[in-house]
Design an enzyme around this catalytic site. Structure first.
Site, PDB file in Angstrom:
ATOM      1  N   GLY A  68     -56.461  63.942  39.947  1.00  0.00           N
ATOM      2  CA  GLY A  68     -57.878  63.948  40.294  1.00  0.00           C
ATOM      3  C   GLY A  68     -58.114  64.380  41.722  1.00  0.00           C
ATOM      4  N   GLY A 110     -50.885  64.888  46.775  1.00  0.00           N
ATOM      5  CA  GLY A 110     -50.507  65.207  45.402  1.00  0.00           C
ATOM      6  C   GLY A 110     -49.798  66.526  45.219  1.00  0.00           C
ATOM      7  CD  GLU A 333     -64.543  44.596  66.477  1.00  0.00           C
ATOM      8  OE1 GLU A 333     -65.117  45.567  65.961  1.00  0.00           O
ATOM      9  OE2 GLU A 333     -63.506  44.723  67.169  1.00  0.00           O
TER      10      GLU A 333
END
Length: 488
Positions: A68, A110, A333
């Protein structure tokens, strides 16, 4: 059997000479020296008669449908492979067959899977090896292994009654690096020369048609002779998947897993910007492991959220910061999150002060789309978000800490990118020939401008900043939706 007989005869001869009064010490010394040399040669591969690369036996075949997120790469590769399948037609038209296909792209995208799928598509024997397997310190060994590789491919195809063989060479930049770069060792060049000779000898009317598929993430290191037409005729780019591609990959890797009703793969595809196929496979696996640890029969969305953080940052740390350090991390943060929400509403995915990997805490953003081009406004906003943590520490706690070092480096890198693209006060310049002092002043101007912008914004919302900090200290992790409810 012959070795055992020979060894027995040798020992019997030595014993006979010893009993008859002969001095067998020199013979024992020569035998020990010969055995040592034989062992060294065998361990180095000099006496190995065969080089046998990987030949998967009874392994489940991979098709293009199992891959995919690489639609364009698959399409380009399939078009090249059609020349192999329709060899009668290309022979009739006098078309030269393709000899090599080079797959390039980041790790984990991939490339090996594409090579396996190409072998299935052409009904070819699949022979896999790595570029490092051909490099030895002894002259001639690498070239011999290259010859043996092509011979093995042909023999394997004939044994299985197939007319095609596909040789896959991973990390070919080790084997095919530019000649002359290893001046003190010509074995590299000899091995590459042998590969070029073997590829030149491939013909369409051979009993076994051999196709070479190679993969690398450093195509700039390859020798130009490898990339010319007649050797690697096609260069297929295998990039990181986009949002739709990530969704396809997640569907592939979760099709054998029980998912909860609250799982949204579309949301996960949106939040995993920059993930490769390997990252997404690890994400699905880690989510399943987390569900198993909890004793859950299905994998829920919270398992995937935790897995995303684990894949990105690493496992949670057992060591806990002190209360003072924890408050500073929360302020840092919270500053990042407030400015991020200012420059792009809805961009905060989660906030946490749970230590993971090398980070004591972090704020994660979710890009709405995968950007290919960046405007000046976008880059300035990125710099502002990076500087917000340190500015928040200064406003609330009165000083900064070393925790902002990585933010400053990244902000300077983005500022330098703005200069290279003519987005600074210098206008269009040649960044390479720019004087160091002028470059420093331009970067400093961008950083200080955004720092003042962030300071004004956070000074006006100091109470809101404290509110987010208290929520973080209480829960340790808040989602983007919870954060937006707090600041709305």
């Amino acid at each position: 059997m012959a070795k055992e007989v020979g060894l027995g005869l040798a020992l019997a001869g030595l014993l006979f000479m010893y009993l008859n009064g002969y001095d067998v010490t020199p013979l024992l010394f020569l035998g020990a020296a010969g055995a040592g040399l034989y062992y060294i040669a065998r361990s180095r591969g000099l006496l190995a008669r065969h080089f046998v690369p990987e030949q998967p036996v009874n392994q489940q075949e991979v098709s293009f449908a199992d891959i995919g997120g690489q639609a364009s790469a698959i399409q380009e590769l399939r078009e090249a492979l059609d020349f192999i399948k329709n060899y009668h037609q290309i022979k009739k038209l006098g078309i030269r067959p393709l000899k090599g296909i080079l797959l390039t792209g980041p790790p984990g995208t991939g490339k090996t899977l594409l090579a396996r799928a190409a072998a299935s598509y052409t009904d070819a024997v699949f022979i896999a090896c790595n570029g490092s397997e051909f490099i030895e310190v002894y002259a001639g060994v690498g070239a011999q292994r290259v010859r043996r590789l092509f011979q093995t491919a042909r023999e394997a195809a004939l044994r299985q009654g197939k007319k095609n063989a596909l040789i896959f060479i991973d990390e070919i930049d080790i084997l095919g690096a530019r000649r002359g770069t290893n001046a003190s060792h010509h074995e590299y060049d000899q091995t590459l020369n042998q590969l070029l000779v073997e590829m030149d000898g491939l013909k369409v009317d051979d009993r076994v048609r051999v196709l070479v598929v190679a993969a690398t993430n450093r195509p700039d290191m390859l020798d130009p002779a490898l990339l010319r037409p007649g050797r690697f005729d096609r260069l297929v780019r295998v990039d990181l998947p986009d949002r739709q591609g990530r969704l396809e990959i997640l569907r592939l890797h979760t099709r054998n897993k029980p998912l909860g009703d609250d799982v949204s793969l579309e949301e996960l595809a949106k939040e995993t910007f920059g993930f490769s196929g390997a990252h997404l496979e690890s994400l699905a696996n880690e989510a399943a492991i987390l569900a198993m640890r909890e004793g859950s029969e299905v994998i829920c969305q919270r398992h995937f959220q935790e897995a995303v953080e684990k894949v990105m940052m690493g496992e949670r740390l057992d060591r806990r910061p002190s209360a003072e350090e924890l408050r500073r991390v929360a302020v840092h943060e919270a500053g990042h999150a407030l400015v991020s929400e200012l420059v792009k509403p809805g961009s905060v995915s989660s906030l946490t002060i749970t230590p993971r990997g090398q980070a004591l805490g972090y704020m994660r953003q979710v890009p709405e789309d995968d950007p290919y081009l960046h405007t000046r406004e976008y880059l300035e906003n990125q710099v502002a978000v990076m500087l917000a943590g340190a500015v928040a520490e200064e406003l609330v706690l009165g000083s900064r800490s070393t925790g902002a070092g990585g933010d400053f480096q990244e902000a300077a890198r983005v500022a330098e990118q703005m200069i290279k693209n003519g987005m600074s006060s210098l206008g269009v310049v040649d960044a390479e020939s720019l004087p160091r002092g002028l470059r420093y002043r331009a970067i400093t101007e961008i950083l200080r401008g955004q720092e003042e912008r962030v300071r004004r914004f956070l000074s006006e919302r100091k109470e809101l900043l404290e509110k987010v900090v208290e929520a973080l200290l209480e829960k340790e992790r808040i989602s983007g939706e919870e954060f937006r409810r707090l600041v709305s």
